[in-house]
Motif scaffolding. Sequence first.
Motif, PDB file in Angstrom:
ATOM      1  N   ARG A  18       0.790  -1.033   0.061  1.00  0.00           N
ATOM      2  CA  ARG A  18       0.043  -0.071   0.119  1.00  0.00           C
ATOM      3  C   ARG A  18       0.815   1.221  -0.069  1.00  0.00           C
ATOM      4  O   ARG A  18       2.014   1.185   0.335  1.00  0.00           O
ATOM      5  CB  ARG A  18      -0.825   0.094   1.229  1.00  0.00           C
ATOM      6  CG  ARG A  18      -1.924  -1.396   1.390  1.00  0.00           C
ATOM      7  CD  ARG A  18      -2.721  -1.051   2.444  1.00  0.00           C
ATOM      8  NE  ARG A  18      -3.711  -2.198   2.602  1.00  0.00           N
ATOM      9  CZ  ARG A  18      -4.748  -2.236   3.429  1.00  0.00           C
ATOM     10  NH1 ARG A  18      -5.095  -1.042   3.928  1.00  0.00           N
ATOM     11  NH2 ARG A  18      -5.282  -3.420   3.455  1.00  0.00           N
ATOM     12  N   GLU A  74      -4.111  -8.116   6.199  1.00  0.00           N
ATOM     13  CA  GLU A  74      -3.837  -6.707   6.759  1.00  0.00           C
ATOM     14  C   GLU A  74      -5.199  -6.211   7.235  1.00  0.00           C
ATOM     15  O   GLU A  74      -6.059  -6.910   7.550  1.00  0.00           O
ATOM     16  CB  GLU A  74      -3.273  -5.669   5.904  1.00  0.00           C
ATOM     17  CG  GLU A  74      -1.895  -6.393   5.470  1.00  0.00           C
ATOM     18  CD  GLU A  74      -1.461  -5.452   4.078  1.00  0.00           C
ATOM     19  OE1 GLU A  74      -1.733  -4.457   4.100  1.00  0.00           O
ATOM     20  OE2 GLU A  74      -0.290  -5.984   3.552  1.00  0.00           O
ATOM     21  N   GLY A 106      -8.611  -4.214   7.708  1.00  0.00           N
ATOM     22  CA  GLY A 106      -9.801  -3.985   7.049  1.00  0.00           C
ATOM     23  C   GLY A 106     -10.884  -5.224   6.857  1.00  0.00           C
ATOM     24  O   GLY A 106     -12.021  -4.895   6.415  1.00  0.00           O
ATOM     25  N   PHE A 154     -10.694  -6.075   3.042  1.00  0.00           N
ATOM     26  CA  PHE A 154      -9.433  -6.448   2.790  1.00  0.00           C
ATOM     27  C   PHE A 154      -9.620  -7.713   1.984  1.00  0.00           C
ATOM     28  O   PHE A 154      -8.807  -8.080   0.902  1.00  0.00           O
ATOM     29  CB  PHE A 154      -8.396  -6.713   3.732  1.00  0.00           C
ATOM     30  CG  PHE A 154      -7.096  -7.057   3.265  1.00  0.00           C
ATOM     31  CD1 PHE A 154      -6.034  -5.955   3.107  1.00  0.00           C
ATOM     32  CD2 PHE A 154      -6.840  -8.436   3.340  1.00  0.00           C
ATOM     33  CE1 PHE A 154      -4.720  -6.373   2.556  1.00  0.00           C
ATOM     34  CE2 PHE A 154      -5.428  -8.488   3.145  1.00  0.00           C
ATOM     35  CZ  PHE A 154      -4.602  -7.811   2.873  1.00  0.00           C
ATOM     36  N   GLY A 214      -5.568  -6.500  11.148  1.00  0.00           N
ATOM     37  CA  GLY A 214      -4.300  -5.932  11.083  1.00  0.00           C
ATOM     38  C   GLY A 214      -3.776  -6.009  12.657  1.00  0.00           C
ATOM     39  O   GLY A 214      -2.691  -5.282  12.824  1.00  0.00           O
ATOM     40  N   ARG A 242     -11.566   0.510  11.202  1.00  0.00           N
ATOM     41  CA  ARG A 242     -10.260  -0.015  10.454  1.00  0.00           C
ATOM     42  C   ARG A 242     -10.542  -0.181   9.150  1.00  0.00           C
ATOM     43  O   ARG A 242      -9.731  -0.366   8.166  1.00  0.00           O
ATOM     44  CB  ARG A 242      -9.987  -1.130  11.236  1.00  0.00           C
ATOM     45  CG  ARG A 242      -9.139  -0.906  12.775  1.00  0.00           C
ATOM     46  CD  ARG A 242      -9.213  -2.061  13.504  1.00  0.00           C
ATOM     47  NE  ARG A 242      -8.266  -1.519  14.720  1.00  0.00           N
ATOM     48  CZ  ARG A 242      -8.588  -0.607  15.847  1.00  0.00           C
ATOM     49  NH1 ARG A 242      -9.554   0.035  15.671  1.00  0.00           N
ATOM     50  NH2 ARG A 242      -7.593  -0.579  16.498  1.00  0.00           N
ATOM     51  N   SER A 285      -8.374   1.125   6.169  1.00  0.00           N
ATOM     52  CA  SER A 285      -7.938   0.189   4.845  1.00  0.00           C
ATOM     53  C   SER A 285      -8.319   0.808   3.848  1.00  0.00           C
ATOM     54  O   SER A 285      -7.436   0.732   2.558  1.00  0.00           O
ATOM     55  CB  SER A 285      -8.519  -1.200   5.189  1.00  0.00           C
ATOM     56  OG  SER A 285      -8.039  -2.159   4.584  1.00  0.00           O
ATOM     57  N   LYS A 303      -6.111   3.634   2.773  1.00  0.00           N
ATOM     58  CA  LYS A 303      -4.733   3.364   2.483  1.00  0.00           C
ATOM     59  C   LYS A 303      -4.737   2.902   0.948  1.00  0.00           C
ATOM     60  O   LYS A 303      -3.515   2.859   0.324  1.00  0.00           O
ATOM     61  CB  LYS A 303      -4.229   2.436   3.223  1.00  0.00           C
ATOM     62  CG  LYS A 303      -3.901   2.688   4.509  1.00  0.00           C
ATOM     63  CD  LYS A 303      -3.653   1.833   5.483  1.00  0.00           C
ATOM     64  CE  LYS A 303      -2.986   2.180   6.740  1.00  0.00           C
ATOM     65  NZ  LYS A 303      -2.336   1.204   7.963  1.00  0.00           N
ATOM     66  N   ASP A 304      -5.770   2.075   0.543  1.00  0.00           N
ATOM     67  CA  ASP A 304      -5.653   1.477  -0.922  1.00  0.00           C
ATOM     68  C   ASP A 304      -6.009   2.821  -2.177  1.00  0.00           C
ATOM     69  O   ASP A 304      -5.845   2.577  -3.093  1.00  0.00           O
ATOM     70  CB  ASP A 304      -6.591   0.595  -1.220  1.00  0.00           C
ATOM     71  CG  ASP A 304      -6.210  -0.823  -0.373  1.00  0.00           C
ATOM     72  OD1 ASP A 304      -4.960  -0.988  -0.198  1.00  0.00           O
ATOM     73  OD2 ASP A 304      -7.141  -1.565   0.028  1.00  0.00           O
TER      74      ASP A 304
END
Length: 736
Positions: free
Chosen positions: A6, A81, A83, A87, A223, A301, A305, A308-309
């Motif tokens: 990421r 991770e 999320g 995720f 995570g 969270r 996530s 972050k992506d």
Amino acid sequence: MSSGNRPSDGVRNVGNQFGTFGGVFTPCVLTILGVIMFLRFGFVVGQSGLLLALVIVTASKIITLLTTLSLSAIATNTRVEGGGAYFLISRSLGPEFGGAIGLLFFAAQALSVAMYVIGFTEALMFFLPEGTSAMLVATIANVIVCGCVWIGAGWTLRIQYGILAAVVLSLISFYVGAFQSFDMETLRSNMGPSFTGNESFWSVFALFFPAVTGIMAGANMSGDLREPGRSIPRGTIAAVGVTFLIYASQAVFLAGAGDRQALIDDNLIISKIAMIPLLISAGVFSATLSSALGSMMGAPRILQSLAKDRLFRSLNPMAAGSRKDGEPRRAVIVTGVIAQSGIMLANLDTIAPLITMAFLLTYGLLNLATFYEAITNNPSYRPQFRYCHWTTSLAGAVGCGAVMLLIDWRWATVATGLVAVMHWYLTRVGITTDWGNLSSGLLFERTRQNLLKLEDDLYHPKNWRPFVLALSGSGFSRPHLVVFGHWLTSETGILTLGQVIPGELGDHQQRLTSQERILHTMIGDLGLSAFPAVVVAANYTRGVEALVQCQGLGQLRPNVVLLGCPLQAERMQAFGRLLRNIEGLQRSVIVLRQTDDPDEDMSAPTGTIDVWWRGRANGELMVLIAHLILLNSSWRGRQLRLLRVVESDAGIEEVDLHLAGLLKEARIPGVTKVVVSSDSTAAIQTTSRNAALVILGFQTPADSDDEQWLERIDALAGDLPRVAFVRSAGGMLLKS
């Protein structure tokens, strides 16, 4: 399947290191044994009766168990991770599905906080002075929950151990009290359903289902787990099993110890049945707050996530975490605001069905992701969890979809539509990620199966499509061949752009790789639907022959070779030999003679496409080529003309009827024209001088006829700017 790297948010995320019991089992159990169990489960049993209540509990648990199996399989197949479900889905189904369901799942988790806080407030209001504002109490509770999570997950989880103890004591108090009050006659009277008002099996199911959605509470902490691949399966499955026993046994005891009307009307019926009512109150407060804490820990969270992506630009600030342990404090604030909005706009009974739809859709996609991972036989799909099969994943996905429709098809349509719109948006934006997903694996498997089927079925003349190998040269040095190949194949065929590098392979390996990359880049820049093919050979002729023989897979291989026309007599000997070898390989050939440069935008020239008919040997392919080119959007509005030269007026009517019959038989629009002339070359030059493209047939020259062949070609083409000479190897029919 790789988790990818990421983009850095500039903060070193050390993360927490929770184990199975504290990080997965406890949050799952406390989220499942929450507000619904204490304040609405009596209503569920009273409305549906014991038997249907057990059906509701069992069906809900089956769906969550199947989803847990899928969750466990994916969680043990990749480095997990933060999320949770987002995720896992995004790394399987891709960023488009992941981003769409991630936003919906985040919203559902945030609204779950509101649902649990409202439940806490309902219970607390019995102990507060009359006139106390429920909205004020819920708001204070929401702020406290936000504050706890703001401090950090470690502190919050430690609180939950005490909450778990309070819930266990409250359950013991209920079971003891229910056992003392248990009556078989009451049990028998509560066996069947007794729905009141607008209630039905599915409305009651929708009310209850959020109670079992806590299976994601542990995965949402992925995570922050020490060993997520180990803790998520063990902790979640244990939580599902334990809570199933609790709900099933609680249904039996409620049916045997509570009057039906009291079950329906009294939200605190469990407290009335329990041996020590005060413990139930403590359990209600503890369970509702713990569920709110669990959702408040999970939702930020998921948002972090997503941020972050970099899927949604507006969410990028949410990627930041605290410097010490990466806590998503900005996302906590956003979650708290959404929860407060839910508190202000809704009540428990209206929020629960909406959350149900969001969770069912998330679970369905999670099951679908695992199903596709399994059936595509992706070599990278190697889960350590062995108790998940594609049949269980498919059953879970179908079950989620069916329950959504049965509960409320309108809300199911709205939820699905929201995901579809977000998926469309992310697809249109063109998200670039550096993690793998099963889309390519699914496409590969589908392509493999289709190629195997085509091996026997492809070459019926009715199914003929152009698979063109165009010798485009180095860096598109023959752009007219690229453009012509694009016109011919862009709607219905396959185009391969071939290049031959003369020399020995050992001397040109680096150049081979470089030219393949250049061709691939040019194809992308020009927006072509084409594939690059570069080969090193002793000479040009040998290289073309190698490409013709080796391109494709099985029966799916080039059936038309597109060549430029040699303009010098000294090249004809090699060119003639190449034409004879291609004929021996049973491939059709198009030799394109073009004197002007094609437009950079690949737009079609003005004028007609003139096909000069001399019989079916080459004629059927010539007409079909013209028709396929006219299907290209840039040729829209142009016209096909089917022409023939006759030497006397006597044959005009008969030939014209024959040509018109050919077009009608082939169902190809066009006009016909018969030209009377004793000099066919002059007739072609005169009649087609304003044509956009002229298509003529040719025969492969004999060994001793190469130079004469070139002379005839030059004479026929004359001053016409764009002439395609066609030799057909057969394999297609105009009449089909």
